[in-house]
Design a protein around this motif. Structure first.
Motif, mmCIF file in Angstrom:
data_model
loop_
_atom_site.group_PDB
_atom_site.id
_atom_site.type_symbol
_atom_site.label_atom_id
_atom_site.label_comp_id
_atom_site.label_asym_id
_atom_site.label_seq_id
_atom_site.Cartn_x
_atom_site.Cartn_y
_atom_site.Cartn_z
ATOM 1 N N ASN A 140 0.715 -1.131 0.031
ATOM 2 C CA ASN A 140 0.001 0.070 -0.075
ATOM 3 C C ASN A 140 0.991 1.275 0.213
ATOM 4 O O ASN A 140 1.931 1.322 0.797
ATOM 5 C CB ASN A 140 -0.821 -0.010 1.057
ATOM 6 N N LYS A 141 0.616 2.061 -1.117
ATOM 7 C CA LYS A 141 1.168 3.339 -0.876
ATOM 8 C C LYS A 141 0.511 4.636 -0.414
ATOM 9 O O LYS A 141 0.843 5.729 -0.477
ATOM 10 C CB LYS A 141 1.685 3.719 -2.522
ATOM 11 N N SER A 142 -0.621 4.264 0.082
ATOM 12 C CA SER A 142 -1.405 5.264 0.814
ATOM 13 C C SER A 142 -1.037 5.545 2.289
ATOM 14 O O SER A 142 -0.231 4.462 2.696
ATOM 15 C CB SER A 142 -2.939 5.382 0.384
ATOM 16 N N LYS A 143 -1.926 6.293 3.129
ATOM 17 C CA LYS A 143 -1.352 6.377 4.584
ATOM 18 C C LYS A 143 -2.144 5.432 5.225
ATOM 19 O O LYS A 143 -2.020 5.511 6.361
ATOM 20 C CB LYS A 143 -1.906 7.767 4.859
ATOM 21 N N MET A 151 -8.629 10.326 4.906
ATOM 22 C CA MET A 151 -8.745 11.006 6.212
ATOM 23 C C MET A 151 -9.382 10.356 7.143
ATOM 24 O O MET A 151 -8.907 10.382 8.372
ATOM 25 C CB MET A 151 -9.133 12.601 6.051
ATOM 26 N N TYR A 152 -10.659 9.807 6.835
ATOM 27 C CA TYR A 152 -11.179 9.102 7.761
ATOM 28 C C TYR A 152 -10.449 7.793 8.450
ATOM 29 O O TYR A 152 -10.125 7.564 9.476
ATOM 30 C CB TYR A 152 -12.379 8.379 7.361
ATOM 31 N N TYR A 153 -9.623 7.313 7.380
ATOM 32 C CA TYR A 153 -8.978 6.038 7.690
ATOM 33 C C TYR A 153 -7.560 6.523 8.718
ATOM 34 O O TYR A 153 -7.158 5.655 9.731
ATOM 35 C CB TYR A 153 -8.111 5.438 6.444
ATOM 36 N N ASP A 154 -7.121 7.635 8.354
ATOM 37 C CA ASP A 154 -6.010 8.075 9.393
ATOM 38 C C ASP A 154 -6.667 8.326 10.566
ATOM 39 O O ASP A 154 -6.031 7.955 11.612
ATOM 40 C CB ASP A 154 -5.630 9.599 8.323
#
Ligand SMILES: Nc1nc2c(ncn2[C@@H]2O[C@H](COP(=O)(O)OP(=O)(O)O)[C@@H](O)[C@H]2O)c(=O)[nH]1
Ligand SMILES: [Mg+2]
Lengths: 497, 248
Positions: free
Chosen positions: A156-159, A420-423
């Protein structure tokens, strides 16, 4: 329901340091980047092709130049998210993007990584604590889930946090168990450790695809939050209507022996669930059912009869499922799940009777109304500064969301707010330091996350709300609304046959 | 008017067009979007032929490896089998032969067999010649029809042929599992009814759908449901006693 008035400015509510803990440091992996891994790949391949010399497998002959090139093919390498599944013997089973046969060398590498780490720790790949968990390489995370006889790798390359990627891999693993059952999978691998599991998954690959990537046109949907929140969504309807639908199912099924579950769903939301006394349906199993129904067009054309395994209910056994839509003019799907493989005709009759009763009592219209629902409309309940929210009812793991409106109804913006919610979710639930409240001002919005004993609320506000008191007032108004409408938007109580 | 009610199983490899043929006939739809059948799908339809009303209950099977063990559930007590292959794919023709051997070994009662070569619109890619298929059909006492769902060729013929085959079979009265009765319905010309649940599916005691269950159901007192004689996996699901609420 508690109140938010004691909302203060304490440290916990400030934005935390975003840097993610490098969970790998203990494994002594130095900062690698993909380039390095790619270079190492080549030498690993050769080893792999020697140790893995199954004469029947054409896969092991794939190390020619053109395959090497495929490993640099932008078709799969530039994807933000990748998932690979292989057997502990190194046989490719699945890749989210690209072609698993052409990526064979990469699977060899992944298997080598897993076995190197577990060899150095007594060589037992089954033991959770002595195996590779993840690799962090600059902006890319590699997360490993080792579930003998399978290895699942998420890139995964996202946050996304390691835990979130791991949860996704668990979902995929459960989806495979859902298709083949754990016992059957272990049996085939015991007989032949070089078995190609794709033969058993055949025809259901799209269930795994669909779990991982929603098609573009359905991407902008609150449905993408159910896995993050580990919960299910409920089709809104008057409590009495829902009760009557439930009663209709109960009356028509109560005499059927061995019927374990009856589940009625529509539009990725639950209408009702009736179960055998003493047995319950786990949210994770229910989410798999939603996934499968959503992406199986073939269920719409006929009555279907198939064995399925609910991994949380029993990973080693299958339930026979009668799956059909209520009718052409009511796209609700009824699943009747039994342990009796001879009861197709009985269930088929029950389904027919349920449909007729629901039609006569106009409940199909009520269901169709519910299907049209897009989520809570924030303007009509008078909280104009809230742009979007997620509310998880913790007691019954049910999720309520508001309608996705501007500015989040474009793909780009939706993916931004989703990240943003995941973070936010990750930070408030961080194991080392769980928080109760996060309140942050961002460039384009204000966000709030609040975890109480009974619920979790994640809300996004207009960026220019001047006073915190306005936000508090609107959150309280929203909570009051949810409380008032509770029995319409959530499913309370439990129903048995 | 006389009526018969019969069970038909549709067999063949994945992707040869079994579901497309059935869906085309029953609801006159052809869609590439249907996707692979999982497990088995159940359709019903009616057709009136020579003053006999034939009610068909069709089991469209999936043909994937993990459902192979379920097949006997569908072909036992079937009165007719639709054996479908793809004329552009010789392997699918060979696999039909495998199904026929399996039927011959496991089914005692006489059964009407219809061999179907589908996708003849792809003539340029044909891999199974008409002659080869006819010869094979003769050798197993089956009829043979070539079809194309895309061009709507031969589809109706398939179902008329099955209907006539079933009427024949019932008049020879060799077939004890087929239900014969007097229908009160007036005489209509050939009608298809859709497979939706509203179309009057009827069940009767004479036919058992599934393989025998060797043990009866019992609770073992530990709060689990157990049942013997399952399909290949030997095991049915065991649930665990609930905690609280409707979900865990
Ligand atoms: N060209 C052509 N394609 C067909 C025909 N019938 C079915 N297909 C295609 O073959 C594929 C498999 O069809 P399906 O009915 O799902 O096969 P099944 O697995 O045997 O049920 C689908 O993509 C259909 O569109 C036909 O007559 N001609
Ligand atoms: Mg099919």
């Amino acid at each position: 329901m508690s109140d938010i008035s004691n909302f203060s400015d304490d440290d916990d509510s400030r934005q935390e340091d975003c840097a993610l803990v490098d969970a790998l440091s203990e494994l002594n992996f130095e900062e690698n980047n993909i380039e390095n891994i790619r270079k190492r790949k080549n030498s690993d391949n050769q080893e792999q092709s020697e140790t893995n010399s199954d004469p029947c497998s054409s896969n092991s002959l794939n190390f020619v130049d053109e395959e090497y090139d495929y490993l640099h093919d932008s078709e799969w390498i530039n994807q933000k998210c990748q998932v690979f599944i292989l057997s502990t013997a190194g046989k490719p089973i699945y890749t989210l993007h690209g072609d698993e046969d052409k990526l064979n060398p990469l699977f060899g590498l992944l298997q080598a990584l897993v076995s190197v780490v577990s060899v150095s720790s007594n060589g037992n790949p089954d033991e959770d604590d002595d195996c590779i968990r993840s690799i962090t390489a600059k902006n890319t995370k590699f997360v490993f889930l080792i579930k003998n006889p399978l290895i699942l790798v998420g890139v995964n390359k996202s946050k996304r946090s390691e835990q979130q990627i791991l949860n996704q891999l668990m979902d995929v693993y459960n989806q495979i168990i859902f298709i083949v059952t754990l016992k059957h999978m272990k049996n085939v691998y015991e007989k032949r450790n070089n078995y190609d599991l794709r033969k058993l998954v055949a025809g259901s690959e799209r269930w795994i695809d669909h779990l991982l990537k929603d098609e573009k046109q359905t991407r902008i949907s609150n449905n993408s939050f159910v896995s993050l929140m580990h919960s299910v969504r409920i089709l809104p309807m008057e409590a009495t209507t829902r009760d009557n639908i439930t009663k209709t199912i109960q009356t028509n099924c109560s005499k059927i022996k061995n019927l374990v579950f009856a589940v009625l769903i529509a539009n990725n939301k639950l209408i009702t669930l009736v179960r055998m006394k003493n047995y319950c349906m786990h949210t994770d199993d229910l989410r798999l059912i939603f996934n499968v129904v959503e992406c199986s067009e073939s269920f719409k054309t006929a009555e279907n009869w198939l064995p399925l395994c609910l991994p949380k209910f029993d990973p080693n056994g299958a339930l026979y499922c009668h799956i059909s839509y209520l009718s052409d003019d009511c796209e609700a799907c009824l699943l009747l799940m039994t342990v009796d493989q001879e009861s197709f005709s009985v269930l088929s009759n029950a389904k027919k009777n349920i449909t007729e009763k629901l039609r006569r009592s106009n409940y199909m219209e009520a269901i169709n109304e519910g299907i049209k629902d897009k989520g809570i409309n924030l303007k009509t309940i008078g909280v104009p500064d809230i742009r979007h929210f997620l509310y998880k009812n913790k007691k019954n793991t049910q999720l309520l969301c508001s309608e996705i409106t501007t500015p989040y109804n474009t793909l780009e913006q939706f993916e931004r707010i989703e990240a943003m919610y995941y973070d936010l979710h990750n930070r408030i639930h961080r194991v080392s330091r769980p928080l109760k409240l996060i309140y942050e001002m961002h460039e384009h919005e204000i966000q709030l996350a609040w975890v109480t004993a009974n619920y979790e609320l994640y809300a996004t506000f207009e960026p220019l709300v001047e006073k915190k008191s306005i936000i508090i007032a609107q959150v309280n108004k929203l909570l009051k609304y949810i409380k008032k409408e509770e029995d319409k938007i959530f499913m309370t109580g439990t129903h048995i046959f | 008017m006389k009526a018969i009610e019969a069970k038909i199983v549709v067999l063949g490899s994945q992707g040869v067009g079994k579901t497309s043929i059935v869906a085309k006939y029953i609801s006159n739809i052809y869609s590439k979007e249907i996707g692979p059948t999982i497990g088995a799908s159940f359709f019903t339809c009616k057709i009136n032929l020579n003053n006999v009303k034939v009610k068909m209950q069709l089991w469209d099977t999936a043909g994937q490896e993990r459902f192979k063990a379920m097949a006997p559930m569908y072909y036992r007590n079937a009165n007719a089998a639709l054996l479908v292959f793809d004329v552009t794919n010789h392997t699918s023709f060979d696999e039909v032969k495998g199904w026929v051997l399996e039927l011959q070994k496991n089914v005692q009662e006489s059964m009407f067999l219809l061999l179907v070569g589908n996708k003849i619109d792809l003539e340029e890619r044909r891999a199974v010649s008409h002659e080869e298929a006819v010869m094979y059909a003769q050798s197993i006492g089956a009829q043979f029809i070539e079809t194309s769902v895309v061009r709507d060729q031969g589809i109706e013929q398939v179902f008329i042929s099955i209907g006539l085959g079933l009427i024949n079979l019932s008049s020879e009265s060799k077939c004890s599992s087929m239900r014969r009765y007097e229908s009160k319905d007036s005489l209509l010309s050939s009608t298809h009814s859709s497979m939706t649940n509203l179309s009057g599916i009827q069940y009767y005691d004479g036919v058992h759908m599934a393989i025998d269950i060797s043990q009866s159901v019992e609770a073992n007192g530990v709060g689990r449901v157990e049942i013997g004689g399952a399909w290949e996996r030997e095991a049915y699901a065991h649930g665990y006693p609930q905690k609280t609420g409707w979900c865990c």
